[in-house]
Design an enzyme around this catalytic site. Structure first.
Site, PDB file in Angstrom:
ATOM      1  N   CYS A  82       0.805  -1.223   0.000  1.00 59.45           N
ATOM      2  CA  CYS A  82       0.000   0.000   0.000  1.00 59.45           C
ATOM      3  C   CYS A  82       0.838   1.275   0.000  1.00 59.45           C
ATOM      4  O   CYS A  82       0.299   2.369  -0.195  1.00 59.45           O
ATOM      5  CB  CYS A  82      -0.961   0.002   1.185  1.00 59.45           C
ATOM      6  SG  CYS A  82      -2.090  -1.403   1.182  1.00 59.45           S
ATOM      7  N   GLY A 115     -13.829  -7.479  -3.377  1.00 53.74           N
ATOM      8  CA  GLY A 115     -13.529  -8.294  -2.210  1.00 53.74           C
ATOM      9  C   GLY A 115     -12.250  -7.891  -1.513  1.00 53.74           C
ATOM     10  O   GLY A 115     -11.523  -6.980  -1.944  1.00 53.74           O
ATOM     11  N   CYS A 213     -13.781   0.475   7.290  1.00 50.73           N
ATOM     12  CA  CYS A 213     -12.781  -0.205   6.458  1.00 50.73           C
ATOM     13  C   CYS A 213     -12.803   0.413   5.071  1.00 50.73           C
ATOM     14  O   CYS A 213     -13.876   0.619   4.488  1.00 50.73           O
ATOM     15  CB  CYS A 213     -13.090  -1.694   6.356  1.00 50.73           C
ATOM     16  SG  CYS A 213     -13.387  -2.525   7.935  1.00 50.73           S
ATOM     17  N   CYS A 214     -11.626   0.701   4.518  1.00 50.69           N
ATOM     18  CA  CYS A 214     -11.589   1.296   3.186  1.00 50.69           C
ATOM     19  C   CYS A 214     -11.988   0.254   2.142  1.00 50.69           C
ATOM     20  O   CYS A 214     -11.771  -0.942   2.327  1.00 50.69           O
ATOM     21  CB  CYS A 214     -10.212   1.866   2.881  1.00 50.69           C
ATOM     22  SG  CYS A 214      -8.951   0.613   2.612  1.00 50.69           S
TER      23      CYS A 214
END
Length: 394
Positions: A82, A115, A213-214
């Protein structure tokens, strides 16, 4: 490496849900063109390209920038989970600062699937295995929840255990993120949320709910960096420069101290921030606007403390007193952050860069932090890497 490095141009395209985006190379080319147009630089002047993405085949960076022209310059593909976008920025800055290049393009893009994030390689060791083993040693066998939620949810639990932090304090970060995103036309989620809605959304991993949650996201962003001499010769706007930058990876404390906060990057962040503050002579109390890595509300909360925006154990008070938003001590994630703007992994760090450059130029519209002359960026990747960057308006 002492040469000043200026951000001549930035570009970002609106982020979208998986399945609704263009292909990765089209998104990357659009973001790169936007940054070049913003800088008023022709691609032929770019001497190096650092292209970041997490999910994609080899040389995806070339597939994107070949749409800009076949100039033959080095194209380096970057993958640091990330923190990929800010790692590309870090490498581009080094090239300018060292004198190896005068004008460099940093590009990040991601075409994600629906997902939770998962490994795509089942026939070889998982590079995150040490992280997963340490998590299990601290909080027991894994559950069916997404692994990232277990990691950051565990960090939230650790903060609650140490300091008595309430569960709804984490939820308030999502409310703030949506309130900021409502002012950002590039954000994915712009509808307001109430605290009740956040806390009532489906549980993911206690204390995290789905709205904390992103989301998986597709998108691209880019920045054009240059030397002061290049900006002067070409008549470019060199008002924003990188005042200091540091990149860190895990140390022993990440794995040895049985602290979920440290396992997900608390100490990486603290060390990177300390290096930036020491190099620049600027402290956290001087910074009015920050884009930080809020992949989960838990990470935003612990990052307040790791960056020194709040004292250790003081993040809850910082939130409850409104010191993390307009009218408080520092505006955190005016863009809406990863929680609301979206998190296309390879693009995230460069989207943060774009937001802060717009803030320092006074071009952020309704979300403008008035009078901002300093801005701090924090981008984290588990496994691990952390990049902290201080931008300054000259």
């Amino acid at each position: 490496m002492t040469r000043p490095v200026h951000v001549a141009g930035v570009g970002m395209m609106p982020f979208t849900k998986p399945g609704a985006s263009d292909s990765y190379h089209a998104m990357g080319a659009r973001a790169a063109r936007a940054a070049l147009e913003d800088a008023r630089v022709d691609y032929q002047h770019v001497e190096q390209v650092y292209a970041g993405y997490v999910y994609g085949d080899s040389c995806s960076g070339q597939a994107a920038v070949y749409h800009l022209g076949l100039s033959g310059v080095p194209v380096v593909n970057v993958n640091n989970n990330c923190a990929t976008g800010s790692t590309a920025l870090f490498l581009a800055r080094q090239a300018i600062a060292s004198g190896a290049a005068e004008c460099v393009l940093a590009l990040g893009f991601e075409q994600m699937q629906r997902g939770a994030i998962a490994s795509h390689w089942k026939d070889r060791p998982d590079p995150s295995q040490r992280l997963l083993d340490a998590m299990e040693a601290i909080q027991g066998p894994p559950t069916d929840a997404p692994v990232a939620a277990q990691l950051f949810g565990g960090a939230a639990r650790m903060h609650m255990q140490l300091y008595g932090t309430r569960t709804d304090t984490f939820g308030r970060i999502s409310v703030k993120a949506r309130r900021h995103a409502a002012r950002n036309p590039l954000a994915l989620f712009r509808d307001a949320l109430t605290l009740d809605e956040v806390m009532a959304s489906p549980a993911v991993f206690d204390p995290l709910t789905r709205l904390q949650c992103c989301p998986p996201t597709c998108g691209a962003a880019a920045a054009v960096l240059c030397s002061a001499d290049f900006a002067r010769r070409h008549g470019l706007d060199a008002i924003v420069r990188i005042a200091a930058q540091a990149m860190t990876t895990d140390g022993n404390s990440s794995f040895d101290e049985k602290d979920m906060r440290k396992l997900v990057g608390y100490d990486m962040t603290r060390r990177a921030a300390a290096q930036v503050y020491e190099a620049s002579g600027i402290g956290p109390e001087d910074i009015p606007v920050v884009e930080l890595h809020d992949c989960f509300t838990a990470n935003e909360l612990i990052t307040y403390e790791a960056l020194g925006l709040a004292p250790e154990g003081g993040a809850e008070k910082f939130i409850l007193e409104g010191d993390n938003t307009y009218g408080g001590k520092v505006v955190t994630n005016p863009s809406g952050g990863l929680l609301s703007k979206g998190h296309p992994l390879g693009a995230t760090g460069l989207a943060q860069c774009a937001e802060l450059v717009w803030q320092l130029r006074g071009q952020a519209g309704a979300r403008q932090v008035e009078g901002a002359r300093l801005a701090l960026q924090h981008n984290l990747g588990l496994g691990g890497a952390c990049v902290v960057t201080l931008f300054q308006r000259d």
